[in-house]
Design an enzyme around this catalytic site. Structure first.
Site, PDB file in Angstrom:
ATOM      1  N   SER A 191       0.929  -1.093   0.010  1.00  0.00           N
ATOM      2  CA  SER A 191      -0.021  -0.303   0.001  1.00  0.00           C
ATOM      3  C   SER A 191       0.894   1.348   0.080  1.00  0.00           C
ATOM      4  O   SER A 191       0.400   2.165  -0.663  1.00  0.00           O
ATOM      5  CB  SER A 191      -0.974  -0.218   1.130  1.00  0.00           C
ATOM      6  N   ASP A 216     -13.048  -2.779  -0.440  1.00  0.00           N
ATOM      7  CA  ASP A 216     -12.458  -4.223  -1.148  1.00  0.00           C
ATOM      8  C   ASP A 216     -13.392  -4.752  -2.293  1.00  0.00           C
ATOM      9  O   ASP A 216     -13.088  -5.155  -3.198  1.00  0.00           O
ATOM     10  CB  ASP A 216     -12.471  -5.261  -0.101  1.00  0.00           C
ATOM     11  N   GLY A 254     -14.290 -13.338   6.346  1.00  0.00           N
ATOM     12  CA  GLY A 254     -14.382 -11.904   6.146  1.00  0.00           C
ATOM     13  C   GLY A 254     -14.144 -11.506   5.020  1.00  0.00           C
ATOM     14  O   GLY A 254     -14.862 -10.388   4.411  1.00  0.00           O
ATOM     15  N   ALA A 255     -13.065 -12.233   4.472  1.00  0.00           N
ATOM     16  CA  ALA A 255     -12.897 -11.833   2.975  1.00  0.00           C
ATOM     17  C   ALA A 255     -14.038 -11.611   2.082  1.00  0.00           C
ATOM     18  O   ALA A 255     -14.157 -10.650   1.120  1.00  0.00           O
ATOM     19  CB  ALA A 255     -11.827 -12.259   2.528  1.00  0.00           C
ATOM     20  N   ALA A 310     -16.069 -18.384   3.197  1.00  0.00           N
ATOM     21  CA  ALA A 310     -17.165 -17.657   3.320  1.00  0.00           C
ATOM     22  C   ALA A 310     -16.815 -16.647   4.945  1.00  0.00           C
ATOM     23  O   ALA A 310     -17.538 -16.565   5.843  1.00  0.00           O
ATOM     24  CB  ALA A 310     -18.228 -18.480   3.698  1.00  0.00           C
ATOM     25  N   LYS A 344      -9.676  -5.329  10.569  1.00  0.00           N
ATOM     26  CA  LYS A 344     -11.151  -4.804   9.944  1.00  0.00           C
ATOM     27  C   LYS A 344     -12.197  -5.053  10.800  1.00  0.00           C
ATOM     28  O   LYS A 344     -12.891  -4.079  10.576  1.00  0.00           O
ATOM     29  CB  LYS A 344     -11.209  -5.606   8.473  1.00  0.00           C
ATOM     30  N   THR A 374     -16.770 -25.176   5.911  1.00  0.00           N
ATOM     31  CA  THR A 374     -17.538 -25.171   6.936  1.00  0.00           C
ATOM     32  C   THR A 374     -19.021 -24.441   6.492  1.00  0.00           C
ATOM     33  O   THR A 374     -19.095 -23.537   6.284  1.00  0.00           O
ATOM     34  CB  THR A 374     -17.262 -24.168   8.083  1.00  0.00           C
ATOM     35  N   ASN A 405     -11.938  -1.086   5.765  1.00  0.00           N
ATOM     36  CA  ASN A 405     -10.754  -1.242   5.332  1.00  0.00           C
ATOM     37  C   ASN A 405     -10.085   0.316   5.277  1.00  0.00           C
ATOM     38  O   ASN A 405      -9.018   0.529   5.036  1.00  0.00           O
ATOM     39  CB  ASN A 405     -10.348  -2.072   4.252  1.00  0.00           C
ATOM     40  N   GLY A 420      -5.048 -11.368  -7.359  1.00  0.00           N
ATOM     41  CA  GLY A 420      -5.751 -10.001  -6.843  1.00  0.00           C
ATOM     42  C   GLY A 420      -4.910  -8.828  -6.861  1.00  0.00           C
ATOM     43  O   GLY A 420      -5.155  -8.113  -6.203  1.00  0.00           O
TER      44      GLY A 420
END
Ligand code: ATR
Length: 278
Positions: A22, A108, A136-137, A134, A71, A159, A92, A246
């Site tokens: 960053s 994001d 946080g991202a 599934a 985050k 999960t 973020n 990404g």
């Protein structure tokens, strides 16, 4: 620049954060757009995120980007949250206001969609999408993906309950389904997005190769600067038409933060190229 010139200060905070790209990205944006700002990486102790943020506010920082693992804590700290931040349950990008309030945003998901649609010209609307993971991202990007009106969005996770929970939370925004990896059948998907943390240990989610057809495109929300990610390698060796990591999402989420802070939009293509995407 003389020592009396004012320079607005920004940072990315995380733990660990030393290898964050960053600072390089925001410094490129600032040079390009002629904005007088500094941007540094600051590691905050795992147990004192809030103290660390208040300290930066006191020091006169204008805003910070927040990365792993803070985050969610950033979300809890904000006085005002954007719709994207509310949906994501994570923040973020923090903007420090003159009255000491903190505004929270999450760039994001918009960053991912910009990379897919604008940079890579991969359509989402009316396409079948498979999202892997599934956590946080993934929660952070579902809103902006669904806003592009895919025909269907399937979430696969080890999960299953976590995928089911996301379907419950986002079900009103589109045609969503939760499945376990071993329940993925013969359906081929137009776009497969890896949002798992498997790549951190150089692993790939346990995905049957039947989901990849000759026209399938794969996208890894993780990036790797010098080599392909494990998921990109896996995608090509299982017949994907194209696969991307990404790095573009990273640059685009940074650009969205830059626009929020500076109200000018940088040229991301040049920066993405400089980081190695052709
Ligand atoms: P993040 O903020 O990166 O999303 P997280 O909330 O801990 O981190 O979520 C990690 C995600 O990666 C989860 O979907 C996790 O699956 P589980 O919910 O079943 O744990 C997924 N994940 C991590 N390692 C994985 C692996 N080796 N294979 C498949 N999925 C993996």
């Amino acid at each position: 620049m003389s020592s009396t010139d004012h320079v607005d200060r920004y940072a990315v905070v995380g733990n660990p954060v030393a290898h964050s790209l960053s600072p390089q990205i925001h410094t490129s944006f600032a040079q390009q757009t002629g904005q007088a700002l500094s941007y540094q990486a600051i590691e905050l102790p795992l147990t004192s995120f809030e103290t660390g943020i208040r300290d930066l506010q006191q020091q006169g920082f204008s805003g910070v980007n927040v990365t792993v693992p803070f985050k969610r804590e950033a979300w809890e700290l904000c006085n005002h949250k954007s719709r994207a931040a509310q949906d994501a349950g994570a923040v973020n990008t923090l903007t420090f206001q003159p009255d000491d309030d903190i505004d929270g945003n999450n760039t994001d998901g918009v960053g991912l969609v910009r990379d897919l649609v604008d940079n890579l010209e991969i359509a989402i609307d009316n396409r079948s999408i498979l999202v892997l993971g599934a956590g946080g991202a993934v929660r952070g990007v579902l809103g902006p993906i669904l806003a592009q009106s895919p025909a269907s969005l399937t979430i696969a996770n080890r999960t299953l309950e976590k995928a089911t929970e996301l379907v419950r939370d986002f079900g009103a925004q589109g045609n969503l389904e939760a499945v376990a990896y071993d329940a993925l059948g013969a359906e081929k998907f137009d776009l497969i997005i890896n949002g798992t943390a498997a790549g951190l240990s150089n692993e790939v989610p346990p995905l049957p190769d039947t989901v990849i057809g000759a026209n399938s495109i794969c996208y890894d929300m993780m990036y790797s600067v010098s080599t392909a990610t494990a998921f990109v390698d896996w995608a090509y060796s299982h017949g994907a038409a194209k696969a991307f990591d990404g790095i573009g999402m990273l640059v685009e989420q940074a650009a969205e933060a830059f626009v929020l802070w500076r109200t000018v939009r940088p040229d991301t293509a040049e920066v993405i190229r400089s980081l190695g995407r052709l």
